[in-house]
Write a protein that holds these residues in place. Structure first.
Motif, PDB file in Angstrom:
ATOM      1  N   UNK A   1       0.798  -1.229   0.000  1.00  0.00           N
ATOM      2  CA  UNK A   1       0.000   0.000   0.000  1.00  0.00           C
ATOM      3  C   UNK A   1       0.827   1.274   0.000  1.00  0.00           C
ATOM      4  N   UNK A   2       2.055   1.207   0.489  1.00  0.00           N
ATOM      5  CA  UNK A   2       2.820   2.427   0.768  1.00  0.00           C
ATOM      6  C   UNK A   2       4.062   2.536  -0.105  1.00  0.00           C
ATOM      7  N   UNK A   3       4.586   3.744  -0.197  1.00  0.00           N
ATOM      8  CA  UNK A   3       5.860   3.948  -0.876  1.00  0.00           C
ATOM      9  C   UNK A   3       6.950   4.128   0.176  1.00  0.00           C
ATOM     10  N   UNK A   4       8.100   3.484  -0.034  1.00  0.00           N
ATOM     11  CA  UNK A   4       9.224   3.627   0.881  1.00  0.00           C
ATOM     12  C   UNK A   4       9.062   2.895   2.196  1.00  0.00           C
ATOM     13  N   UNK A   5       8.147   1.931   2.286  1.00  0.00           N
ATOM     14  CA  UNK A   5       7.928   1.169   3.515  1.00  0.00           C
ATOM     15  C   UNK A   5       7.983  -0.314   3.185  1.00  0.00           C
ATOM     16  N   UNK A   6       8.813  -1.076   3.925  1.00  0.00           N
ATOM     17  CA  UNK A   6       8.911  -2.507   3.663  1.00  0.00           C
ATOM     18  C   UNK A   6       8.372  -3.358   4.807  1.00  0.00           C
ATOM     19  N   UNK A   7       7.794  -2.718   5.829  1.00  0.00           N
ATOM     20  CA  UNK A   7       7.160  -3.461   6.910  1.00  0.00           C
ATOM     21  C   UNK A   7       6.203  -2.544   7.666  1.00  0.00           C
ATOM     22  N   UNK A   8       5.285  -3.171   8.398  1.00  0.00           N
ATOM     23  CA  UNK A   8       4.359  -2.378   9.214  1.00  0.00           C
ATOM     24  C   UNK A   8       5.158  -1.672  10.314  1.00  0.00           C
ATOM     25  N   UNK A   9       4.906  -0.372  10.555  1.00  0.00           N
ATOM     26  CA  UNK A   9       5.686   0.368  11.552  1.00  0.00           C
ATOM     27  C   UNK A   9       5.658  -0.297  12.925  1.00  0.00           C
ATOM     28  N   UNK A  10       6.824  -0.479  13.521  1.00  0.00           N
ATOM     29  CA  UNK A  10       6.925  -1.106  14.835  1.00  0.00           C
ATOM     30  C   UNK A  10       6.156  -0.304  15.881  1.00  0.00           C
ATOM     31  N   UNK A  11       5.407  -1.010  16.702  1.00  0.00           N
ATOM     32  CA  UNK A  11       4.716  -0.378  17.816  1.00  0.00           C
ATOM     33  C   UNK A  11       3.536   0.479  17.436  1.00  0.00           C
ATOM     34  N   UNK A  12       3.093   0.418  16.185  1.00  0.00           N
ATOM     35  CA  UNK A  12       1.972   1.248  15.746  1.00  0.00           C
ATOM     36  C   UNK A  12       0.825   0.372  15.269  1.00  0.00           C
ATOM     37  N   UNK A  13      -0.394   0.817  15.528  1.00  0.00           N
ATOM     38  CA  UNK A  13      -1.571   0.102  15.033  1.00  0.00           C
ATOM     39  C   UNK A  13      -2.133   0.755  13.776  1.00  0.00           C
ATOM     40  N   UNK A  14      -1.492   1.821  13.302  1.00  0.00           N
ATOM     41  CA  UNK A  14      -1.996   2.551  12.143  1.00  0.00           C
ATOM     42  C   UNK A  14      -0.866   2.924  11.188  1.00  0.00           C
ATOM     43  N   UNK A  15      -1.260   3.273   9.963  1.00  0.00           N
ATOM     44  CA  UNK A  15      -0.366   3.863   8.982  1.00  0.00           C
ATOM     45  C   UNK A  15      -0.721   5.331   8.814  1.00  0.00           C
ATOM     46  N   UNK A  16       0.271   6.161   8.552  1.00  0.00           N
ATOM     47  CA  UNK A  16       0.019   7.553   8.193  1.00  0.00           C
ATOM     48  C   UNK A  16      -0.639   7.566   6.815  1.00  0.00           C
ATOM     49  N   UNK A  17      -1.767   8.244   6.692  1.00  0.00           N
ATOM     50  CA  UNK A  17      -2.488   8.305   5.423  1.00  0.00           C
ATOM     51  C   UNK A  17      -1.583   8.777   4.289  1.00  0.00           C
ATOM     52  N   UNK A  18      -0.688   9.717   4.584  1.00  0.00           N
ATOM     53  CA  UNK A  18       0.166  10.285   3.540  1.00  0.00           C
ATOM     54  C   UNK A  18       1.198   9.301   3.031  1.00  0.00           C
ATOM     55  N   UNK A  19       1.425   8.190   3.745  1.00  0.00           N
ATOM     56  CA  UNK A  19       2.387   7.191   3.278  1.00  0.00           C
ATOM     57  C   UNK A  19       1.798   6.283   2.210  1.00  0.00           C
ATOM     58  N   UNK A  20       0.466   6.310   2.027  1.00  0.00           N
ATOM     59  CA  UNK A  20      -0.171   5.468   1.023  1.00  0.00           C
ATOM     60  C   UNK A  20       0.193   5.940  -0.383  1.00  0.00           C
ATOM     61  N   UNK A  21       0.276   4.988  -1.305  1.00  0.00           N
ATOM     62  CA  UNK A  21       0.459   5.337  -2.703  1.00  0.00           C
ATOM     63  C   UNK A  21      -0.740   6.164  -3.187  1.00  0.00           C
ATOM     64  N   UNK A  22      -0.544   7.064  -4.142  1.00  0.00           N
ATOM     65  CA  UNK A  22      -1.640   7.936  -4.584  1.00  0.00           C
ATOM     66  C   UNK A  22      -2.905   7.180  -4.975  1.00  0.00           C
ATOM     67  N   UNK A  23      -2.747   6.068  -5.738  1.00  0.00           N
ATOM     68  CA  UNK A  23      -3.940   5.326  -6.162  1.00  0.00           C
ATOM     69  C   UNK A  23      -4.637   4.645  -4.990  1.00  0.00           C
ATOM     70  N   UNK A  24      -3.873   4.305  -3.953  1.00  0.00           N
ATOM     71  CA  UNK A  24      -4.464   3.684  -2.764  1.00  0.00           C
ATOM     72  C   UNK A  24      -5.201   4.741  -1.939  1.00  0.00           C
ATOM     73  N   UNK A  25      -4.661   5.951  -1.878  1.00  0.00           N
ATOM     74  CA  UNK A  25      -5.349   7.022  -1.148  1.00  0.00           C
ATOM     75  C   UNK A  25      -6.727   7.288  -1.760  1.00  0.00           C
ATOM     76  N   UNK A  26      -6.809   7.243  -3.087  1.00  0.00           N
ATOM     77  CA  UNK A  26      -8.091   7.450  -3.752  1.00  0.00           C
ATOM     78  C   UNK A  26      -9.064   6.326  -3.405  1.00  0.00           C
ATOM     79  N   UNK A  27      -8.594   5.081  -3.458  1.00  0.00           N
ATOM     80  CA  UNK A  27      -9.443   3.952  -3.084  1.00  0.00           C
ATOM     81  C   UNK A  27      -9.894   4.071  -1.631  1.00  0.00           C
ATOM     82  N   UNK A  28      -9.018   4.570  -0.779  1.00  0.00           N
ATOM     83  CA  UNK A  28      -9.355   4.710   0.637  1.00  0.00           C
ATOM     84  C   UNK A  28     -10.527   5.660   0.854  1.00  0.00           C
ATOM     85  N   UNK A  29     -10.706   6.637  -0.021  1.00  0.00           N
ATOM     86  CA  UNK A  29     -11.843   7.557   0.123  1.00  0.00           C
ATOM     87  C   UNK A  29     -13.166   6.805   0.031  1.00  0.00           C
TER      88      UNK A  29
END
Length: 319
Positions: free
Chosen positions: A159-187
């Protein structure tokens, strides 16, 4: 939470509405309006909980803006054109009474009111097939979405650019880290499938759904059915008001005297998405909070109305 069955065959009683049996002796005065609530417990749930919840409406997707993008491909693959069309007018009291009357045995085949909900003095069918019927969709073979068997590191990488694993210790992703086409789908997902008022971050559940939708079909009836049951039993906002109102109308519930409508949000289109992303960027940069306290619920709509106004209300979807 009830487990919707993978089979596309509808089980249980016929879909015809039935008059509810008398629930009390004529010598016992009613403590609640039994033309609106099946049991006293349903009435108490409405009085102390459901009546106070915010209703989050569905949003139209302007499909012509996204025909050649991931969002357009997902809609076409699942044949969801009618699902993302302009939602019909929804009525506040019908929606809240419906949620209050959803019982714990809704998906128990041995219960007399299996996949039925009490609405205005009668039982109406409510099931995955009934949901598809409202949207004018045919039942289809599709895998049942199972988020628990999706690797979070694969999800983040996809889903993201520049990320190769789920962020340690976090239950969420920063919306801005999503690829542009994924951000649109997320809407669309955060408006019509997994409703949320928290759009600046993406929960694990929402991320797994986005990951799934990139390549697989989703059984819309099963997914929404389970989500509505889950919403009823959690102290969150209420979703799918147009769907619920429409199912009631299809099954003969008289809506002619309803007055208070659910306030509709704006459609999802190209201009609106740009405005929304600017809003989210400002919110994250300044550390402000989402409206309504950033609540996530299992099923359909999201945050501020930033898009173009929706057109006038259309007739209900054809059956």
């Amino acid at each position: 939470m009830p487990q919707a069955k993978k089979s596309t065959q509808e089980a249980g009683p016929s879909s015809g509405k039935r008059k509810a049996p008398s629930k009390r002796s004529s010598k016992q005065p009613a403590t609640y309006d039994d033309t609106k609530f099946e049991t006293e417990d349903a009435w108490l749930a409405y009085k102390h909980d459901i009546s106070r919840r915010t209703i989050l409406p569905e949003r139209r997707v302007l499909t012509s803006d996204f025909a050649n993008e991931l969002l357009g491909h997902v809609i076409a693959r699942n044949q969801w054109e009618s699902f993302v069309a302009t939602p019909r007018v929804a009525y506040v009291e019908i929606v809240k009474e419906f949620y209050a009357n959803i019982h714990e045995n809704l998906d128990n085949p041995d219960h007399p009111q299996y996949r039925q909900v009490y609405v205005r003095g009668q039982y109406i069918p409510f099931s995955p097939v009934e949901i598809l019927r409202y949207y004018g969709l045919e039942d289809m073979e599709a895998d049942i979405f199972d988020a628990a068997h999706t690797n979070p590191h694969e999800v983040a990488t996809s889903l993201c650019h520049g990320i190769d694993q789920w962020p340690d210790g976090s239950s969420t992703l920063d919306y801005r880290s999503l690829l542009p086409q994924v951000r649109t789908l997320d809407k669309m997902v955060s408006a019509n499938l997994l409703p949320t008022t928290h759009t600046s971050t993406v929960t694990m559940e929402r991320a797994r759904l986005l990951y799934w939708l990139q390549t697989k079909t989703l059984h819309l009836g099963n997914y929404i059915f389970c989500n509505i049951w889950h919403i009823r039993n959690n102290r969150r906002c209420l979703a799918f008001p147009s769907l619920i109102t429409g199912i009631c109308a299809l099954n003969g519930i008289d809506l002619s005297h309803e007055i208070t409508t659910v306030k509709r949000t704006m459609q999802i289109d190209r201009i609106g998405i740009r405005s929304s992303e600017l809003h989210i960027a400002r919110k994250l940069d300044h550390g402000t909070q989402d409206p309504l306290g950033g609540q996530d619920i299992s099923a359909g709509v999201s945050g501020p109305a930033l898009d173009n106004p929706m057109p006038e209300d259309p007739p209900p979807p054809a059956t």
